[in-house]
Design an enzyme around this catalytic site. Structure first.
Site, PDB file in Angstrom:
ATOM      1  N   TYR A 171      11.034 -11.864 -47.704  1.00  0.00           N
ATOM      2  CA  TYR A 171      12.036 -10.873 -47.342  1.00  0.00           C
ATOM      3  C   TYR A 171      12.918 -11.234 -46.148  1.00  0.00           C
ATOM      4  O   TYR A 171      14.129 -11.062 -46.199  1.00  0.00           O
ATOM      5  CB  TYR A 171      11.341  -9.520 -47.077  1.00  0.00           C
ATOM      6  CG  TYR A 171      12.212  -8.523 -46.376  1.00  0.00           C
ATOM      7  CD1 TYR A 171      13.296  -7.948 -47.032  1.00  0.00           C
ATOM      8  CD2 TYR A 171      11.984  -8.167 -45.048  1.00  0.00           C
ATOM      9  CE1 TYR A 171      14.131  -7.050 -46.379  1.00  0.00           C
ATOM     10  CE2 TYR A 171      12.814  -7.269 -44.392  1.00  0.00           C
ATOM     11  CZ  TYR A 171      13.875  -6.714 -45.059  1.00  0.00           C
ATOM     12  OH  TYR A 171      14.696  -5.837 -44.422  1.00  0.00           O
ATOM     13  N   GLY A 178      17.888  -8.916 -36.497  1.00  0.00           N
ATOM     14  CA  GLY A 178      17.802  -7.929 -35.419  1.00  0.00           C
ATOM     15  C   GLY A 178      19.147  -7.268 -35.198  1.00  0.00           C
ATOM     16  O   GLY A 178      20.151  -7.971 -35.039  1.00  0.00           O
ATOM     17  N   ASN A 237      11.690 -15.321 -30.119  1.00  0.00           N
ATOM     18  CA  ASN A 237      11.418 -14.711 -31.414  1.00  0.00           C
ATOM     19  C   ASN A 237       9.910 -14.797 -31.641  1.00  0.00           C
ATOM     20  O   ASN A 237       9.365 -15.896 -31.728  1.00  0.00           O
ATOM     21  CB  ASN A 237      12.168 -15.474 -32.527  1.00  0.00           C
ATOM     22  CG  ASN A 237      11.853 -14.983 -33.929  1.00  0.00           C
ATOM     23  OD1 ASN A 237      12.061 -15.696 -34.899  1.00  0.00           O
ATOM     24  ND2 ASN A 237      11.352 -13.769 -34.073  1.00  0.00           N
ATOM     25  N   GLY A 238       9.259 -13.637 -31.704  1.00  0.00           N
ATOM     26  CA  GLY A 238       7.811 -13.637 -31.911  1.00  0.00           C
ATOM     27  C   GLY A 238       7.181 -12.496 -31.148  1.00  0.00           C
ATOM     28  O   GLY A 238       7.867 -11.558 -30.730  1.00  0.00           O
TER      29      GLY A 238
END
Ligand code: SF4
Length: 487
Positions: A275, A51, A125-126
């Site tokens: 990725y 991020g 996170n999510g």
């Protein structure tokens, strides 16, 4: 052939590390260390790939201190005086790319609020898949939201809980939310309600996003990826398991489950291996490097390119898969592009009429390695197809004779609702075009993707333990499809 509407190439977007898929968030916390906020700062730099929109730290020493800002971690904390303010033996931090809520300083995390359970900070996170329904109910009951993030819903639900203590309030809250969450809470109250620093780590029952526990001498460290531990000198202890809550208090860790029954299987995000995560990290109990290299080997077995001269990667994310492809196909691996690491998000395209300028600023082909050759070009994914098309034009301009494009993941046919900012389904080239149509659009000699089965078999985990929704359209939880599309 069916009539196609291909993406509009004239729409320029600011340069980001991956132009089409943007990460959601990274979280990191340190408990019981006099350098807590400095260590969290270092941890956030290791998680910067997850991020780049905003960063923040909350430290706690009885009183909670917060500093957040827009931009990269180095920019947000470039004034060292912030660390005089971020006092305390414990801290949590967050790097963000918005999946829910706009790009705005008010949405930067960790969020910090005062509740009946004392001061609470949260780093998330999510993505919650029932956020709209929950938010409407809370607003109808009088809640006033300060941010547009789904993470604030968790804090409102905790504040409304009737539970005896904070861990119980968090558990009752998480029973109401659906979707993906790896969470770090900081609290000034322990599990018995006494004034004491407490850090709580939780992972959703399906385990979509990674979360790992580490130890640094007498301190505990929790992070999205183990590359944080390597940087700060911590040792990996174990994963925070799907559906598990770890309450880290003075001298001990209390383990609890957030669901009555464990889920039948997990739904770890397979794209973390393809990725998102750094190849020097270990997540979901496996080395990202090893899985990514095996994705490349498997791709070579499924989609060989007889007669090619060498294997080239789209840097940096496809390099490891390309090494695996080269190894299994017994072709030499060559560097085909040099990628500039100095193109920031603030890069403004100059107003000169140059085609593919953005790609050219970021990548430059090494003509000597490419001229007259038949190459296998490895990329980790094709999203809209526009970036691949620009790179292929550059390769052709450098004199490449044949391009056999091989993708180390299956075609992306649907959006992610679990914390990754992918485009809508309509914008994904593979949701509206066949492989042959994409090959033609890109102008390559041949194009092949890795199969879903081959992708899953590249990891040592059970094949049913992964989420594959963006490749298969099979979502492991109920989805409010419209809710995401209007955000
Ligand atoms: Fe990962 Fe795709 Fe599932 Fe999202 S939909 S969690 S990106 S596998």
């Amino acid at each position: 052939m069916k009539k196609t509407s291909l993406p509009d190439l004239s729409k320029y977007k600011p340069a980001v590390p991956h132009p089409d898929i943007r990460e959601a968030c990274g979280i990191c916390g340190v408990f019981n260390n006099r350098e807590a906020s400095n260590l969290v700062y270092l941890g956030l730099t290791a998680l910067q790939h997850r991020g780049q929109e905003s960063a923040g730290i909350v430290s706690f020493n009885g009183k909670m201190n917060r500093h957040v800002g827009m931009g990269l971690v180095f920019d947000v904390f470039k004034n060292r005086e912030y660390f005089n303010f971020l006092k305390g033996r414990s801290a949590i931090g967050h790097v963000r790319y918005s999946t829910t809520g706009s790009s705005d300083i008010k949405n930067a995390q960790p969020l910090l609020v005062t509740t009946p359970y004392g001061q609470i900070a949260v780093a998330h996170n999510g993505n919650l898949t029932n956020a709209d329904v929950l938010k409407s109910k809370l607003e109808a009951a009088g809640a006033i939201f300060q941010t547009t993030t789904d993470s604030e819903i968790i804090l409102h639900l905790i504040a409304h809980s009737k539970a005896k203590n904070l861990p119980d309030a968090i558990i009752s809250t998480l029973k109401k939310v659906d979707g993906a969450y790896s969470l770090l809470f900081a609290s000034d109250t322990d599990s018995k309600g006494k004034k004491a620093n407490t850090m709580i780590a939780v992972r959703d029952p399906m385990g979509f996003r990674p979360l790992v526990l580490g130890k640094l001498n007498k301190s505990w460290v929790v992070a999205s990826e183990t590359c944080v531990f390597d940087l700060v000198g911590a040792k990996t202890v174990r994963e925070v398991m799907p559906g598990e809550m770890l309450i880290i208090e003075d001298g001990k860790i209390i383990e609890r489950r957030i669901t009555d029954k464990p889920a039948k299987h997990s739904s770890m995000c397979v794209f973390e291996f393809i990725y998102f995560s750094r190849p020097d990290s270990k997540i979901f109990g496996e080395s990202v490097y090893e899985v990514r290299r095996e994705l490349g080997r498997q791709l070579a077995r499924e989609a060989p390119a007889p007669g090619a001269d060498c294997v080239i990667a789209v840097p940096d994310s496809a390099v490891v898969a390309a090494i695996g492809y080269a190894e299994a196909s017994k072709l030499p691996f060559e560097i085909g592009f040099i990628r500039s690491h100095y193109v920031g998000r603030t890069f403004i395209e100059p107003s000169v009429p140059m085609r593919d300028f953005r790609a050219k600023v970021k990548y430059n082909p090494i003509k000597e390695n490419l001229h007259g050759k038949s190459i296998v070009l490895i990329d980790d994914s094709i999203v809209r197809g526009t970036t691949s098309q620009k790179l292929i034009r550059m390769l052709k301009a450098a004199g490449v004779r044949e391009i056999h494009l091989r993708i180390s993941s299956p075609p992306i046919i649907d959006s992610c609702y679990y914390g990754i900012d992918t485009p809508t389904r309509e914008e994904l080239i593979a949701s509206t075009h066949s492989v042959e149509e994409i090959r033609e659009f890109l102008g390559v000699t041949s194009l092949s993707y890795l199969s879903i089965d081959g992708m899953l078999r590249s990891s040592k985990q059970g094949v049913s333990d992964f989420c594959t929704a963006c490749f298969s359209g099979k979502y492991p939880t109920k989805i409010e499809r419209k809710a995401r599309e209007k955000k």
